[in-house]
Design a protein around this motif. Structure first.
Motif, mmCIF file in Angstrom:
data_model
loop_
_atom_site.group_PDB
_atom_site.id
_atom_site.type_symbol
_atom_site.label_atom_id
_atom_site.label_comp_id
_atom_site.label_asym_id
_atom_site.label_seq_id
_atom_site.Cartn_x
_atom_site.Cartn_y
_atom_site.Cartn_z
ATOM 1 N N ASP A 139 -28.132 -18.716 91.807
ATOM 2 C CA ASP A 139 -26.797 -18.406 91.281
ATOM 3 C C ASP A 139 -26.916 -17.671 89.952
ATOM 4 N N TYR A 152 -21.778 -28.691 89.097
ATOM 5 C CA TYR A 152 -21.779 -28.035 90.402
ATOM 6 C C TYR A 152 -21.463 -29.042 91.520
ATOM 7 N N ASP A 204 -23.532 -23.241 97.696
ATOM 8 C CA ASP A 204 -22.860 -22.464 96.656
ATOM 9 C C ASP A 204 -21.348 -22.576 96.835
ATOM 10 N N HIS A 205 -20.649 -22.919 95.763
ATOM 11 C CA HIS A 205 -19.197 -23.149 95.755
ATOM 12 C C HIS A 205 -18.881 -24.416 96.556
ATOM 13 N N THR A 207 -16.657 -25.713 98.851
ATOM 14 C CA THR A 207 -15.436 -26.220 99.468
ATOM 15 C C THR A 207 -15.391 -25.886 100.957
ATOM 16 N N TYR A 224 -22.997 -21.153 101.952
ATOM 17 C CA TYR A 224 -21.848 -20.899 101.096
ATOM 18 C C TYR A 224 -20.623 -21.680 101.587
ATOM 19 N N GLN A 225 -19.522 -21.524 100.853
ATOM 20 C CA GLN A 225 -18.304 -22.271 101.146
ATOM 21 C C GLN A 225 -17.775 -21.969 102.555
#
Length: 308
Positions: A139, A152, A204-205, A207, A224-225
């Motif tokens: 990141d 995070y 990463d992220h 949600t 990733y999300q």
């Protein structure tokens, strides 16, 4: 509304709520004095484990070498007591033996499992160090390890997962799912404690990430999300109910990257070093070094993003 009418309606409602037929599927019968799992206690368990695993970041742990053993001893003592109680509650909850010595029967086993978990904490820390380092390196926005550890959501969810996964390996019932669902509520990241996840794992992220119970994830994987690692179908038994416990989620080999919104379903394998683009749907096994992206419509000109 008159007082008599209010009283009558309340009495009738109480009678309906007390009807055993209305709650037979959502009622847990337990003996008086039998412990039940406690969200409050489990929250404290997670706090304690974080304080132990990441000294200097949570709680009041000092990094002075002469005092650190004192703090660690205090935290571990409290953790042993609380975790033993919660494991006992889980064992009693799922035990079908209703004899009077049910609690005594599980006490020793609960403590043994708690001790085995505490003995494994150095290994969980080692695993999490690789996760923190991978998250930081992957990141560009991350300024330092402290930012990653403190804020995070991916690291928070992975920490809960690694705690819960070890407890599940120790045959602790119910409690592991409590722990991962706590992280799910906090972060929007849903990792089943039974999934097998290698080190240097990055979310990463985060949600909307879903990782199913029979997933196997190799080392140095980044997702990733909005990524779903789910099941494509559910084989049914003779009564039409889904058969439980069979492998039905994806296997991701080492160094796989999955971008936002991708959905990967079924017991398929994504070969090492593969890249799965955003918002794609994958239901077939892919060899190593694969790259899957959405097809670009012919009438849409290519752009490198300049000026956007």
């Amino acid at each position: 509304m008159t007082n008599n009418l209010v009283e009558q309606k309340i009495i009738e409602t109480i009678a309906r709520l007390s009807n055993p037929e209305s709650y037979k599927l959502v009622c847990h019968k337990h003996m008086q004095g039998e412990p039940l799992p406690s969200n409050k206690n489990l929250t404290r368990v997670i706090e304690l484990v974080r304080e132990i695993l990441f000294p200097g970041y949570f709680g009041s742990t000092t990094l002075k070498s002469s005092i650190t053993p004192h703090y660690m001893g205090v935290y571990v003592d409290e953790l042993l007591e609380l975790l033993t109680g919660e494991i006992l509650a889980g064992l009693c909850f799922e035990c079908t033996d209703e004899s009077s010595n049910k609690i005594e029967k599980h006490k020793e086993g609960a403590q043994e499992k708690a001790v085995s978990f505490i003995e494994f904490l150095p290994e969980i820390r080692r695993q999490l160090v690789t996760d923190v380092e991978a998250t930081f390196l992957n990141d560009p926005a991350a300024k330092n390890f402290g930012e990653v550890i403190f804020s995070y959501p991916g690291i928070r969810a992975i920490t809960n997962y690694r705690i819960a996964h070890k407890l599940l390996e120790l045959d602790v019932p119910l409690i592991p799912r409590f722990i991962t669902e706590m992280a799910h509520s906090e972060t929007g990241i849903d990792i089943h404690p039974r999934a097998q996840i290698g080190e240097s794992f990055t979310i990463d992220h985060g949600t909307g990430v879903v990782i199913g119970s029979t997933c196997i994830i190799g080392k140095n994987v980044k997702i990733y999300q909005g990524v779903t690692l789910g099941a494509k179908s559910f084989p049914l038994d003779k009564d039409g109910n889904p058969i439980k416990g069979i492998p039905r989620h994806p296997i991701l080999e080492d160094n796989v990257v999955i971008y936002a919104g991708a959905t990967i379903l079924g017991r398929i394998t994504i070969g090492e070093n593969s890249i799965i683009g955003g918002n794609v749907w994958v239901t077939n096994t892919l060899p190593a070094n694969s790259k899957v992206v959405q097809k670009r419509p012919k009438d849409v000109p290519f752009t490198d993003g300049a000026g956007i």
